[in-house]
Write an enzyme that holds these catalytic residues in place. Structure first.
Site, PDB file in Angstrom:
ATOM      1  CB  CYS A 114       5.290  -8.087   9.509  1.00 43.70           C
ATOM      2  SG  CYS A 114       5.332  -8.069   7.712  1.00 43.70           S
ATOM      3  CG  HIS A 247       7.002  -4.628  10.985  1.00 44.65           C
ATOM      4  ND1 HIS A 247       8.057  -5.304  10.424  1.00 44.65           N
ATOM      5  CD2 HIS A 247       6.054  -4.538  10.011  1.00 44.65           C
ATOM      6  CE1 HIS A 247       7.758  -5.603   9.167  1.00 44.65           C
ATOM      7  NE2 HIS A 247       6.553  -5.144   8.890  1.00 44.65           N
ATOM      8  CG  ASN A 277       7.853  -4.858   5.508  1.00 48.96           C
ATOM      9  OD1 ASN A 277       8.336  -5.717   6.248  1.00 48.96           O
ATOM     10  ND2 ASN A 277       6.557  -4.631   5.431  1.00 48.96           N
TER      11      ASN A 277
HETATM   12  O1  UT7 Z   1       4.035  -5.243   7.243  1.00 47.33           O
HETATM   13  C1  UT7 Z   1       2.920  -4.574   6.765  1.00 47.33           C
HETATM   14  C2  UT7 Z   1       3.184  -4.345   5.309  1.00 47.33           C
HETATM   15  N1  UT7 Z   1       2.546  -3.281   4.636  1.00 47.33           N
HETATM   16  C3  UT7 Z   1       2.563  -1.983   4.960  1.00 47.33           C
HETATM   17  O2  UT7 Z   1       2.997  -1.530   5.958  1.00 47.33           O
HETATM   18  C4  UT7 Z   1       1.961  -1.059   3.949  1.00 47.33           C
HETATM   19  C5  UT7 Z   1       1.053  -0.039   4.540  1.00 47.33           C
HETATM   20  N2  UT7 Z   1       0.630   0.897   3.505  1.00 47.33           N
HETATM   21  C6  UT7 Z   1       1.445   1.840   3.009  1.00 47.33           C
HETATM   22  O3  UT7 Z   1       2.577   1.935   3.440  1.00 47.33           O
HETATM   23  C7  UT7 Z   1       0.924   2.755   1.943  1.00 47.33           C
HETATM   24  O4  UT7 Z   1      -0.480   2.573   1.798  1.00 47.33           O
HETATM   25  C8  UT7 Z   1       1.628   2.530   0.587  1.00 47.33           C
HETATM   26  C9  UT7 Z   1       3.089   2.987   0.685  1.00 47.33           C
HETATM   27  C10 UT7 Z   1       1.547   1.075   0.172  1.00 47.33           C
HETATM   28  C11 UT7 Z   1       0.941   3.350  -0.523  1.00 47.33           C
HETATM   29  O5  UT7 Z   1       0.880   4.728  -0.150  1.00 47.33           O
HETATM   30  P1  UT7 Z   1      -0.467   5.540  -0.398  1.00 47.33           P
HETATM   31  O6  UT7 Z   1      -0.185   6.926   0.012  1.00 47.33           O
HETATM   32  O7  UT7 Z   1      -1.550   4.799   0.324  1.00 47.33           O
HETATM   33  O8  UT7 Z   1      -0.611   5.482  -1.960  1.00 47.33           O
HETATM   34  P2  UT7 Z   1      -1.836   4.926  -2.844  1.00 47.33           P
HETATM   35  O9  UT7 Z   1      -1.955   3.447  -2.740  1.00 47.33           O
HETATM   36  O10 UT7 Z   1      -3.028   5.746  -2.533  1.00 47.33           O
HETATM   37  O11 UT7 Z   1      -1.349   5.266  -4.315  1.00 47.33           O
HETATM   38  C12 UT7 Z   1      -1.332   6.607  -4.780  1.00 47.33           C
HETATM   39  C13 UT7 Z   1      -0.851   6.662  -6.205  1.00 47.33           C
HETATM   40  C14 UT7 Z   1      -1.645   5.820  -7.196  1.00 47.33           C
HETATM   41  O12 UT7 Z   1      -1.759   6.591  -8.362  1.00 47.33           O
HETATM   42  P3  UT7 Z   1      -3.140   7.371  -8.690  1.00 47.33           P
HETATM   43  O13 UT7 Z   1      -4.180   6.320  -8.822  1.00 47.33           O
HETATM   44  O14 UT7 Z   1      -3.370   8.306  -7.543  1.00 47.33           O
HETATM   45  O15 UT7 Z   1      -2.820   8.078  -9.979  1.00 47.33           O
HETATM   46  C15 UT7 Z   1      -0.737   4.646  -7.494  1.00 47.33           C
HETATM   47  O16 UT7 Z   1      -0.924   4.122  -8.780  1.00 47.33           O
HETATM   48  O17 UT7 Z   1       0.510   6.198  -6.303  1.00 47.33           O
HETATM   49  C16 UT7 Z   1       0.623   5.286  -7.393  1.00 47.33           C
HETATM   50  N3  UT7 Z   1       1.688   4.332  -7.085  1.00 47.33           N
HETATM   51  C17 UT7 Z   1       2.964   4.536  -7.416  1.00 47.33           C
HETATM   52  N4  UT7 Z   1       3.589   5.530  -8.075  1.00 47.33           N
HETATM   53  C18 UT7 Z   1       4.925   5.447  -8.223  1.00 47.33           C
HETATM   54  C19 UT7 Z   1       1.582   3.169  -6.403  1.00 47.33           C
HETATM   55  N5  UT7 Z   1       2.811   2.623  -6.276  1.00 47.33           N
HETATM   56  C20 UT7 Z   1       3.684   3.450  -6.889  1.00 47.33           C
HETATM   57  C21 UT7 Z   1       5.083   3.428  -7.090  1.00 47.33           C
HETATM   58  N6  UT7 Z   1       5.644   4.440  -7.762  1.00 47.33           N
HETATM   59  N7  UT7 Z   1       5.857   2.413  -6.615  1.00 47.33           N
END
Ligand code: UT7
Length: 320
Positions: A114, A247, A277
């Site tokens: 990225c 980005h 992204n």
């Molecule tokens: O170029 C660099 C590329 N990457 C990034 O910039 C990503 C950086 N990270 C992020 O943007 C965030 O960490 C994410 C958007 C990936 C995730 O957000 P989060 O607030 O950190 O969520 P999490 O990983 O803590 O997940 C929370 C919950 C989980 O459920 P439980 O275990 O709390 O019941 C996941 O299973 O959200 C669930 N979950 C979803 N639910 C619905 C994960 N993905 C999804 C989804 N839809 N697509």
């Protein structure tokens, strides 16, 4: 002193926007509410199976060359930033060169995920300032949809496909004012595609794996620090910068970075809501959107910054 200045910008997005509800309709266990609240993404573009990075790069490049009023024959440098090349080799840059009908220019790909576009733009600027090259085409092009695990809802909803391009020319006036590039390979484990081709087979895991929260923390810190470093090396305060183009990975990362730097969101270009992204393509796609809608104008100071797998991060400060 010879500077390198952007002469034209172009971009291309494949097909129609795919909304969050469209992903739900395709069977992904997610919701518009979850994706919007966690990432700010409302839609993205996904290339069809016949469309490769070089196709997107070609369409974006044609628009950038047209905006610059430049004939592809006159390019003496072509750099494509991509992590999703058409082939193991030749490079996308060489495929693009062939499509453009240019012969003889230096052409190669840059792989910095990225951060790829800020890496490629910085490299092109150094070629031009060294005096051996005068006109570069710098492209970010990706089909990230090819390297996603469509069963992994925590990653597949976040990415999209597209390309953006700029023509960079030797100039008596700035131009690119400063840049900063960094990497730290000890973070390779939190964002990667850990597979490779061996003996005609793919070995390992050929799809994107990410520790989202670790990436989030790293990204906010790295983006704020590198923006300050880049401004300091140009002797300019972030408050003097007209536009920030981070980005486009996640609106929460963009807002947190802007807050740390003291940028109000009215000075930040945001396209993550409609592009997702697009990795190396995200910054030139956002730049082109803001140039074409009239927000970014000649003479304004623009700060580009990226962070991605590797880990890599970097920034470019330029006068447009
Ligand atoms: O170029 C660099 C590329 N990457 C990034 O910039 C990503 C950086 N990270 C992020 O943007 C965030 O960490 C994410 C958007 C990936 C995730 O957000 P989060 O607030 O950190 O969520 P999490 O990983 O803590 O997940 C929370 C919950 C989980 O459920 P439980 O275990 O709390 O019941 C996941 O299973 O959200 C669930 N979950 C979803 N639910 C619905 C994960 N993905 C999804 C989804 N839809 N697509």
């Amino acid at each position: 002193m010879m500077f390198a200045r952007i002469a034209g910008v172009g971009s291309y997005l494949p097909g129609q926007p795919v909304s969050n509800d469209d992903l739900v309709a395709r069977g992904i266990d997610t919701s518009d509410e979850w994706i919007v609240s966690r990432s700010g993404i409302r839609s993205r573009h996904l290339a069809d199976a016949m469309t490769a990075s070089s196709d997107l790069a070609f369409a974006a490049s044609q628009r950038a060359l047209e905006a610059a009023g430049v004939d592809p024959d006159t390019l003496d440098l072509i750099i494509v930033a991509t992590s999703t090349p058409d082939y193991v080799f030749p490079s996308v840059a060489c495929l693009l060169q062939g499509r453009l009908g240019n012969a003889g220019a230096t052409a190669f790909d840059v792989q910095a995920v990225c951060s790829g576009f800020v890496y490629a733009l910085t490299i092109a600027e150094k070629f031009i300032r060294a005096g051996g090259h005068r006109r570069a085409l710098v492209v970010g092009a990706e089909v990230f949809s090819r390297i996603l695990d469509w069963q992994d809802r925590s990653t597949c909803v976040l990415f999209g496909d597209g390309a953006g391009a700029v023509v960079l020319e030797a100039s008596e006036t700035p131009g690119i004012m400063a840049s900063a590039l960094h990497a730290d390979g000890s973070y390779q484990g939190i964002l990667n595609v850990p597979g490779h081709v061996c003996g005609g087979k793919v070995l390992g895991d050929p799809v994107l794996r990410m520790d989202g929260q670790a990436v989030f923390r790293f990204a906010v810190k790295a983006l704020a620090e590198v923006a300050e470093e880049c401004c300091a090396s140009a002797g300019i305060a972030p408050a003097e910068v007209d536009w920030l183009i981070p980005h486009q990975a996640n609106i929460r990362i963009i807002e947190a970075t802007a807050r740390k730097l003291g940028f109000g969101m009215e000075r930040v270009i945001v396209t993550v809501d409609r592009h997702g992204n697009t990795s190396a393509a995200s910054i030139p796609l956002a730049l082109d959107a803001a140039v074409r809608d009239g927000r970014i104008r000649r003479g304004q100071k623009v700060l580009l910054e990226g962070v991605g797998g590797g880990f890599t991060w970097g920034a470019v400060l330029l006068e447009f």
